[in-house]
Scaffold this motif. Sequence first.
Motif, short mmCIF file in Angstrom:
data_model
loop_
_atom_site.label_atom_id
_atom_site.label_comp_id
_atom_site.label_asym_id
_atom_site.label_seq_id
_atom_site.Cartn_x
_atom_site.Cartn_y
_atom_site.Cartn_z
N THR A 181 -11.80 6.50 -10.05
CA THR A 181 -11.19 5.43 -9.93
C THR A 181 -9.24 5.49 -9.02
O THR A 181 -9.34 4.27 -8.77
CB THR A 181 -10.49 5.25 -11.26
OG1 THR A 181 -11.62 5.29 -12.02
CG2 THR A 181 -9.54 3.81 -11.58
N ARG A 182 -9.05 6.69 -9.31
CA ARG A 182 -7.90 6.25 -8.03
C ARG A 182 -7.64 6.58 -7.22
O ARG A 182 -6.61 6.12 -6.05
CB ARG A 182 -6.98 7.77 -8.29
CG ARG A 182 -6.75 8.70 -10.11
CD ARG A 182 -5.48 9.69 -9.94
NE ARG A 182 -6.67 10.41 -9.88
CZ ARG A 182 -7.70 11.72 -10.94
NH1 ARG A 182 -7.38 10.86 -11.69
NH2 ARG A 182 -7.66 12.69 -10.54
N ALA A 183 -8.73 7.23 -6.24
CA ALA A 183 -8.73 6.40 -4.78
C ALA A 183 -9.53 5.28 -4.53
O ALA A 183 -9.38 4.63 -3.65
CB ALA A 183 -10.85 7.59 -4.64
N GLY A 184 -10.21 4.84 -6.17
CA GLY A 184 -10.82 3.57 -5.28
C GLY A 184 -9.11 2.68 -5.60
O GLY A 184 -9.50 1.79 -4.27
N LEU A 185 -8.94 3.06 -5.81
CA LEU A 185 -7.33 2.02 -5.93
C LEU A 185 -7.06 1.86 -4.42
O LEU A 185 -6.13 1.38 -4.40
CB LEU A 185 -6.69 2.21 -7.30
CG LEU A 185 -6.63 1.36 -8.23
CD1 LEU A 185 -5.59 2.07 -9.30
CD2 LEU A 185 -6.46 -0.04 -8.62
N MET A 186 -6.79 2.63 -3.66
CA MET A 186 -5.66 3.61 -2.81
C MET A 186 -6.75 2.51 -1.92
O MET A 186 -5.72 2.47 -1.15
CB MET A 186 -6.02 5.03 -2.69
CG MET A 186 -5.21 6.12 -3.95
SD MET A 186 -3.34 5.14 -3.51
CE MET A 186 -3.06 6.12 -1.79
N ALA A 187 -8.17 3.45 -1.63
CA ALA A 187 -8.71 2.00 -1.12
C ALA A 187 -8.53 1.01 -0.92
O ALA A 187 -9.16 0.48 -0.18
CB ALA A 187 -9.92 2.15 -0.93
N GLY A 188 -9.27 0.05 -2.21
CA GLY A 188 -8.82 -0.70 -1.99
C GLY A 188 -7.01 -1.58 -1.70
O GLY A 188 -7.18 -2.90 -1.47
N LEU A 189 -5.71 -0.58 -1.72
CA LEU A 189 -5.08 -1.42 -0.75
C LEU A 189 -5.61 -1.05 -0.04
O LEU A 189 -4.73 -2.09 1.41
CB LEU A 189 -3.72 -0.19 -1.45
CG LEU A 189 -3.83 -0.40 -3.01
CD1 LEU A 189 -2.45 0.76 -3.67
CD2 LEU A 189 -2.38 -1.60 -3.27
N VAL A 190 -5.91 -0.52 0.73
CA VAL A 190 -6.46 -0.40 2.35
C VAL A 190 -6.67 -1.76 3.08
O VAL A 190 -6.37 -1.86 3.99
CB VAL A 190 -7.28 0.73 3.22
CG1 VAL A 190 -7.02 0.72 4.36
CG2 VAL A 190 -6.59 2.46 2.56
N LEU A 191 -8.09 -2.21 2.26
CA LEU A 191 -8.16 -3.64 2.37
C LEU A 191 -7.45 -4.04 2.47
O LEU A 191 -8.13 -5.59 3.06
CB LEU A 191 -10.06 -3.52 1.78
CG LEU A 191 -10.40 -2.47 1.90
CD1 LEU A 191 -12.32 -3.02 1.39
CD2 LEU A 191 -11.41 -2.29 3.48
N LEU A 192 -7.01 -4.95 1.18
CA LEU A 192 -5.79 -5.72 1.36
C LEU A 192 -4.73 -5.35 2.06
O LEU A 192 -4.46 -7.06 2.44
CB LEU A 192 -5.02 -5.27 -0.35
CG LEU A 192 -4.52 -6.38 -0.49
CD1 LEU A 192 -4.96 -8.44 -0.92
CD2 LEU A 192 -3.30 -5.75 -1.59
N ALA A 193 -3.86 -4.36 2.79
CA ALA A 193 -3.52 -4.14 3.83
C ALA A 193 -4.53 -5.54 5.03
O ALA A 193 -3.71 -5.43 6.13
CB ALA A 193 -2.97 -2.82 4.22
N MET A 194 -5.11 -4.43 5.64
CA MET A 194 -6.43 -5.40 6.38
C MET A 194 -7.07 -6.58 6.57
O MET A 194 -6.22 -7.19 7.39
CB MET A 194 -7.63 -4.55 6.51
CG MET A 194 -8.15 -5.12 7.37
SD MET A 194 -10.42 -4.21 7.57
CE MET A 194 -9.92 -2.41 7.71
N LEU A 195 -6.41 -7.38 4.89
CA LEU A 195 -6.76 -8.78 4.57
C LEU A 195 -5.65 -9.10 4.96
O LEU A 195 -5.70 -10.04 5.69
CB LEU A 195 -7.30 -9.72 3.75
CG LEU A 195 -7.85 -10.74 3.72
CD1 LEU A 195 -8.85 -10.03 3.70
CD2 LEU A 195 -8.30 -10.13 2.19
N LEU A 196 -4.31 -9.01 4.11
CA LEU A 196 -3.25 -9.31 4.56
C LEU A 196 -2.52 -9.22 6.54
O LEU A 196 -2.03 -9.55 6.57
CB LEU A 196 -2.25 -8.82 4.14
CG LEU A 196 -2.69 -9.34 2.17
CD1 LEU A 196 -1.70 -9.44 1.56
CD2 LEU A 196 -2.81 -11.10 2.63
N ALA A 197 -3.16 -7.90 7.46
CA ALA A 197 -2.80 -7.92 8.26
C ALA A 197 -1.79 -7.18 8.03
O ALA A 197 -0.03 -7.85 9.11
CB ALA A 197 -2.84 -8.96 9.56
#
Length: 350
Positions: free
Chosen positions: A294-310
């Motif tokens: 769950t912790r790792a999923g949150l961190m990875a989700g933020l990576v993807l969010l940063a990718m989406l927002l450039a």
Amino acid sequence: MQRYGLYVVTLGFASGVALRSLFDIGSAVVIWLLGLVVVLLLLSSRLRAVTPYAVRYVALAIVCVVVGVLRMDIAVASSASAALEQLVGQVVTLEAVVVREPDIRERTQHLYVRPQNESQLVLLIVDRYHPVTYGDSLRVVGRLEKPASFTTELGRTFNYPGYLQARGVSYVVRYPNELTVIGSGNGNVVVANLLAFKTHFQTALRSVVPSPSVQLAEGILLGEKQGLGERWEELFRRTGVIHIVVLSGFNVMLVVHFMLFVLSYVVGVRGKVIGGLLGITAFVLLVGFSPSVTRAGLMAGLVLLAMLLARSYAIVRALLLAGAVMVLVNPYVLLYDPGFLLWFMASLGL
């Protein structure tokens, strides 16, 4: 100065949760702190240059401390059931639903169940080979207990109630006198299908990979280290490679990279991000909301969010934000979940 807002908010909130976890902070203290915030804001309007920002940050930090105290107050108030509290120490009859995948140990099985009309979870410690699955409705007859702290072999006192509260558990029934399955299919449909897929996958894996290699494969892929047995698990610990059979960010990033690689041929950036988030969610559900995943999923989700927002990915900010979200959802993890503390400090150190 303004770029430090996230640090002020997250650290102030965590401080409030920690203070309320250790001390009983009354409403008078909360009112006094809010009054201090009003005084600081009035003072900041009379100051010039950069000083007002510093005063406002102090006021913001105090407000976040108060929010943390109140959040922990809510968690403490909701950790006990008026109906179940009166039955502690007695032999009770409960009808409950298994709300998480059974945790099978070497000799026992831990079942997380929710009694009817209750929000608190009860931990059932039963025989390892009792046939129970996620979503089953159970009739339980046994002695209802509240977990108590105990002294470890090293002479330290382990806060077992807080540890279980970090997992949403308020009461325990050990080896019930009667445990009967009276129904099935009462869990979440998506979770039930994912767990059914997991069972079929394990069955197929065991049909082609011999033991003990299959237990190692299940540990690496699904984090099922209990299947190794005490002897093999101890050998892995002694050689310092137990981490390869523990679910972590490595497993989550494998899922993310696989989803991004496959989807890169058919969709754009937005589609890849959405697919990656769906993959993370499915994997977290598949392994039963393991805290580490769950912790790792949150961190990875933020990576993807940063990718989406450039946007660039700032690891410290992402770490603080992920930690704050987890503490907001369950304040008990801050001081009573050793895995959360080790994850946060190790990640911060790296």
